[in-house]
Write an enzyme that holds these catalytic residues in place. Structure first.
Site, PDB file in Angstrom:
ATOM      1  N   CYS A   9       0.849  -1.176   0.000  1.00  0.00           N
ATOM      2  CA  CYS A   9       0.000   0.000   0.000  1.00  0.00           C
ATOM      3  C   CYS A   9       0.891   1.233   0.000  1.00  0.00           C
ATOM      4  O   CYS A   9       2.078   1.154   0.334  1.00  0.00           O
ATOM      5  CB  CYS A   9      -0.851   0.042   1.258  1.00  0.00           C
ATOM      6  SG  CYS A   9      -2.002  -1.325   1.356  1.00  0.00           S
ATOM      7  N   GLY A  35      -0.169   0.452  -5.080  1.00  0.00           N
ATOM      8  CA  GLY A  35      -1.496  -0.140  -4.940  1.00  0.00           C
ATOM      9  C   GLY A  35      -2.464   0.489  -5.910  1.00  0.00           C
ATOM     10  O   GLY A  35      -2.513   1.713  -6.022  1.00  0.00           O
ATOM     11  N   ASN A 111       0.243   0.620   5.913  1.00  0.00           N
ATOM     12  CA  ASN A 111       0.982  -0.155   4.921  1.00  0.00           C
ATOM     13  C   ASN A 111       1.726  -1.242   5.689  1.00  0.00           C
ATOM     14  O   ASN A 111       2.495  -0.947   6.584  1.00  0.00           O
ATOM     15  CB  ASN A 111       1.966   0.756   4.171  1.00  0.00           C
ATOM     16  CG  ASN A 111       2.911  -0.009   3.251  1.00  0.00           C
ATOM     17  OD1 ASN A 111       4.006   0.448   2.974  1.00  0.00           O
ATOM     18  ND2 ASN A 111       2.504  -1.158   2.758  1.00  0.00           N
ATOM     19  N   GLY A 112       1.474  -2.490   5.319  1.00  0.00           N
ATOM     20  CA  GLY A 112       2.142  -3.599   5.991  1.00  0.00           C
ATOM     21  C   GLY A 112       1.165  -4.698   6.297  1.00  0.00           C
ATOM     22  O   GLY A 112       0.074  -4.755   5.730  1.00  0.00           O
ATOM     23  N   TYR A 252      12.543  -4.194  -6.023  1.00  0.00           N
ATOM     24  CA  TYR A 252      11.406  -4.092  -6.935  1.00  0.00           C
ATOM     25  C   TYR A 252      10.346  -3.057  -6.588  1.00  0.00           C
ATOM     26  O   TYR A 252       9.887  -2.324  -7.456  1.00  0.00           O
ATOM     27  CB  TYR A 252      10.730  -5.465  -7.048  1.00  0.00           C
ATOM     28  CG  TYR A 252       9.434  -5.447  -7.827  1.00  0.00           C
ATOM     29  CD1 TYR A 252       9.423  -5.300  -9.204  1.00  0.00           C
ATOM     30  CD2 TYR A 252       8.204  -5.563  -7.171  1.00  0.00           C
ATOM     31  CE1 TYR A 252       8.226  -5.270  -9.917  1.00  0.00           C
ATOM     32  CE2 TYR A 252       7.011  -5.531  -7.885  1.00  0.00           C
ATOM     33  CZ  TYR A 252       7.025  -5.384  -9.251  1.00  0.00           C
ATOM     34  OH  TYR A 252       5.860  -5.347  -9.948  1.00  0.00           O
ATOM     35  N   ASP A 355      16.190  -9.280 -15.232  1.00  0.00           N
ATOM     36  CA  ASP A 355      14.960  -8.857 -14.553  1.00  0.00           C
ATOM     37  C   ASP A 355      15.233  -8.792 -13.057  1.00  0.00           C
ATOM     38  O   ASP A 355      16.211  -9.345 -12.562  1.00  0.00           O
ATOM     39  CB  ASP A 355      13.796  -9.805 -14.859  1.00  0.00           C
ATOM     40  CG  ASP A 355      12.438  -9.108 -14.657  1.00  0.00           C
ATOM     41  OD1 ASP A 355      12.421  -7.949 -14.205  1.00  0.00           O
ATOM     42  OD2 ASP A 355      11.411  -9.727 -14.937  1.00  0.00           O
ATOM     43  N   CYS A 392       6.006 -14.249   2.175  1.00  0.00           N
ATOM     44  CA  CYS A 392       6.199 -13.039   2.978  1.00  0.00           C
ATOM     45  C   CYS A 392       4.988 -12.871   3.885  1.00  0.00           C
ATOM     46  O   CYS A 392       3.854 -12.955   3.424  1.00  0.00           O
ATOM     47  CB  CYS A 392       6.342 -11.811   2.082  1.00  0.00           C
ATOM     48  SG  CYS A 392       6.420 -10.265   3.026  1.00  0.00           S
TER      49      CYS A 392
HETATM   50  P1  AMP Z   1       6.583 -14.228 -12.490  1.00  0.00           P
HETATM   51  O1  AMP Z   1       7.908 -14.886 -12.318  1.00  0.00           O
HETATM   52  O2  AMP Z   1       5.990 -14.372 -13.843  1.00  0.00           O
HETATM   53  O3  AMP Z   1       5.634 -14.739 -11.439  1.00  0.00           O
HETATM   54  O4  AMP Z   1       6.727 -12.668 -12.296  1.00  0.00           O
HETATM   55  C1  AMP Z   1       7.914 -12.037 -12.010  1.00  0.00           C
HETATM   56  C2  AMP Z   1       7.756 -10.548 -12.225  1.00  0.00           C
HETATM   57  O5  AMP Z   1       6.732 -10.007 -11.408  1.00  0.00           O
HETATM   58  C3  AMP Z   1       9.040  -9.867 -11.827  1.00  0.00           C
HETATM   59  O6  AMP Z   1       9.683  -9.500 -13.013  1.00  0.00           O
HETATM   60  C4  AMP Z   1       8.643  -8.661 -11.025  1.00  0.00           C
HETATM   61  O7  AMP Z   1       8.856  -7.520 -11.814  1.00  0.00           O
HETATM   62  C5  AMP Z   1       7.190  -8.829 -10.735  1.00  0.00           C
HETATM   63  N1  AMP Z   1       6.949  -9.060  -9.292  1.00  0.00           N
HETATM   64  C6  AMP Z   1       7.695  -9.698  -8.414  1.00  0.00           C
HETATM   65  N2  AMP Z   1       7.109  -9.757  -7.189  1.00  0.00           N
HETATM   66  C7  AMP Z   1       5.953  -9.126  -7.301  1.00  0.00           C
HETATM   67  C8  AMP Z   1       4.886  -8.843  -6.393  1.00  0.00           C
HETATM   68  N3  AMP Z   1       4.896  -9.252  -5.122  1.00  0.00           N
HETATM   69  N4  AMP Z   1       3.843  -8.131  -6.877  1.00  0.00           N
HETATM   70  C9  AMP Z   1       3.801  -7.746  -8.155  1.00  0.00           C
HETATM   71  N5  AMP Z   1       4.758  -8.000  -9.049  1.00  0.00           N
HETATM   72  C10 AMP Z   1       5.837  -8.684  -8.651  1.00  0.00           C
END
Ligand code: AMP
Length: 484
Positions: A9, A35, A111-112, A252, A355, A392
């Site tokens: 959030c 969010g 947030n949390g 990220y 990535d 998490c």
């Molecule tokens: P996937 O391996 O297809 O499940 O997605 C990986 C991608 O999702 C990564 O490249 C991140 O940019 C993005 N990502 C990683 N963790 C999250 C998360 N908790 N919420 C949204 N996107 C995420």
């Protein structure tokens, strides 16, 4: 369209500004990446004037317009953007949550993720509390509202002591706005100054947009109070807890232009790319990012390896949330619509794709297919964090560990599954060293399974003090000797 709806959030607050609602709107706009499910703002003009609230489902720009903002005028405001996957993406759960109780009006943004939410909620319900939402943040509101929670000047401190887990909070009462960070400092929260007013935000990128000056982060365990007298702080005291800032914010979640603990996120990501190149070098012709999440780490990888950096994937930024669900007519439509590949750039090349993370592996697999179809000779995947193997419990939505590819397969198996020639992840020490901070600053539980706060915590034995009177102030008195 989002592979992983975010459980994160974003929160924003301002004290002492004639256009509090409008400024909060812009602040939330800058925090939209944290969010996208709902957005809300609560304003106050102080004293007994009723709080004005507007909340709605969708993006900040969809929930608010000029006329709505005009209706919620006030000199102070708190706002929230939310995304949750817990089957409760309803307007009832949209924040800020508000209550009118014996202590006056209170609004809260969180947030949390609280790890003792069930225990506390059961306890509160047994005592007669009636919950209106299914979000854990409402527990804090009930604890604050409890008329007999403690002596009046203890309301906030005793409530905050009872909740366990990750919480960056903004709490508005009739007289103040209070910013609180849990003793581990899992999630970010910072303080800024805009003319004569004080502002709080999850990330500094919100300050840049409104022209506020970033003063500092709220410290783990610290309570910062903005009221008519200015700003004051109750530093953390009590039991010493180890810090546990979520390193995934650097990897990220946070925006690259935000500054956390004095480090610009994009710089940290670049250094993660440097470390990645050092740990997993490979002979290749080009380095390409998966945009936008891999951009800075890929730049860093290219810088450190000397391999040419190219932007071969082109992102479509205009995919709305109302977009039709992936059609059956076109294979991999859902992932193709977001990114397209410039085929000439990769044809006959040995390509390093960078990535930030691989969660389920869906995105990476689709990218490798794109690259192979376009004639890439070799595809080497490089990931700027370690393999995600654990869930998490502190606010980031990682799926059931069984769905985390690194929980189920070895690195060799992952490379084979993705169709890549090689795969290389950052390790925990190199990831931490890229931040320039010490290992004991961070929570890395999703990589190691070493959880800094147990999620089946002891029952708090706090004996509630008798309420001695109604007060609008939730903040502890300045001269109270044992506040935390
Ligand atoms: P996937 O391996 O297809 O499940 O997605 C990986 C991608 O999702 C990564 O490249 C991140 O940019 C993005 N990502 C990683 N963790 C999250 C998360 N908790 N919420 C949204 N996107 C995420």
């Amino acid at each position: 369209m989002n592979a992983h709806p975010k459980h994160e959030c974003g929160i924003f607050g301002i004290f002492g500004h004639p256009n509090a609602a409008e400024i909060t709107y812009y602040g939330l706009y800058a925090l939209q990446h944290r969010g996208q499910e709902s957005a809300g703002i609560v304003t106050s003009d102080g004293d007994t004037a009723p709080f004005l609230v507007h909340k709605g489902m969708g993006l900040v720009s969809q929930v608010f317009d000029e006329s709505r903002l005009k209706k919620i005028k006030g000199h102070r405001a708190v706002g929230h953007v939310r995304y949750s996957t817990t089957g409760s993406s309803t307007i009832t759960n949209a924040q800020p949550l508000t209550v009118d109780c014996a202590r006056g009006q209170i609004a809260i943004c969180h947030n949390g993720n609280l790890v003792n939410a069930n225990v506390l909620r059961n306890e509160l319900e047994a005592k007669g509390s009636i919950f209106q939402t299914t979000v854990d943040s409402e527990i804090v509101l009930h604890l604050l509202a409890q008329p007999d929670a403690s002596a009046e000047d203890h309301a906030l401190v005793s409530a905050v002591r009872r909740v366990e887990g990750a919480f960056s909070l903004l709490i508005m009462s009739n007289t103040e706005i209070i910013a609180v960070r849990d003793p581990q400092g899992f999630r970010p929260l910072c303080i800024g100054r805009l003319e004569d007013s004080y502002v709080f935000a999850s990330e500094t990128c919100a300050f840049d947009l409104i022209g506020a000056k970033y003063l500092r982060d709220v410290e783990p365990g610290e309570i910062v109070i903005a009221d008519a007298r200015g700003l004051r702080s109750i530093p953390a005291s009590g039991p010493v807890r180890r810090k546990a800032f979520c390193i995934f914010e650097y990897v990220y979640f946070s925006r690259p232009d935000s500054v956390i603990a004095g480090r610009t996120v994009s710089e940290v990501r670049k250094r993660m790319g440097h470390e990645l190149a050092r740990l997993h070098p490979v002979e290749a012709d080009i380095v390409i990012p998966v945009p936008d999440s891999g951009n800075y780490a890929a730049e860093g990888y290219a810088e450190a390896s000397g391999i040419v950096f190219e932007q071969a994937f082109v992102r479509n930024h205009y995919i709305g949330r109302t977009f039709l669900q992936p059609t059956q007519l076109i294979r991999d439509f859902g992932v193709r619509v977001k990114l397209n590949l410039i085929k000439d750039m990769v044809k006959d090349k040995r390509v390093v794709v960078v990535d930030d993370s691989i969660v389920r592996g869906t995105t990476a697999r689709a990218r490798v297919v794109n690259l192979r179809e376009a004639g890439a000779r070799e595809v080497h995947i490089r990931v700027s964090c370690p393999p995600h193997r654990f869930a998490c419990f502190y606010g980031i939505d990682f799926p059931d560990p069984k769905k985390l590819i690194a929980n189920q397969m070895t690195k060799m198996e992952i490379a084979r599954y993705l169709g890549a020639d090689s795969i290389g992840y950052l390790d925990v020490p190199s990831m931490i060293s890229a931040t320039g901070l010490k290992p004991d600053h961070f929570c890395v539980a999703c990589f190691t399974g070493d959880y800094p706060v147990p999620f089946d915590p002891r029952l708090d034995k706090l004996v509630l003090e008798q309420r001695t009177g109604r007060s609008n102030s939730l903040a502890p008195a300045e001269n109270h000797p044992s506040l935390l």
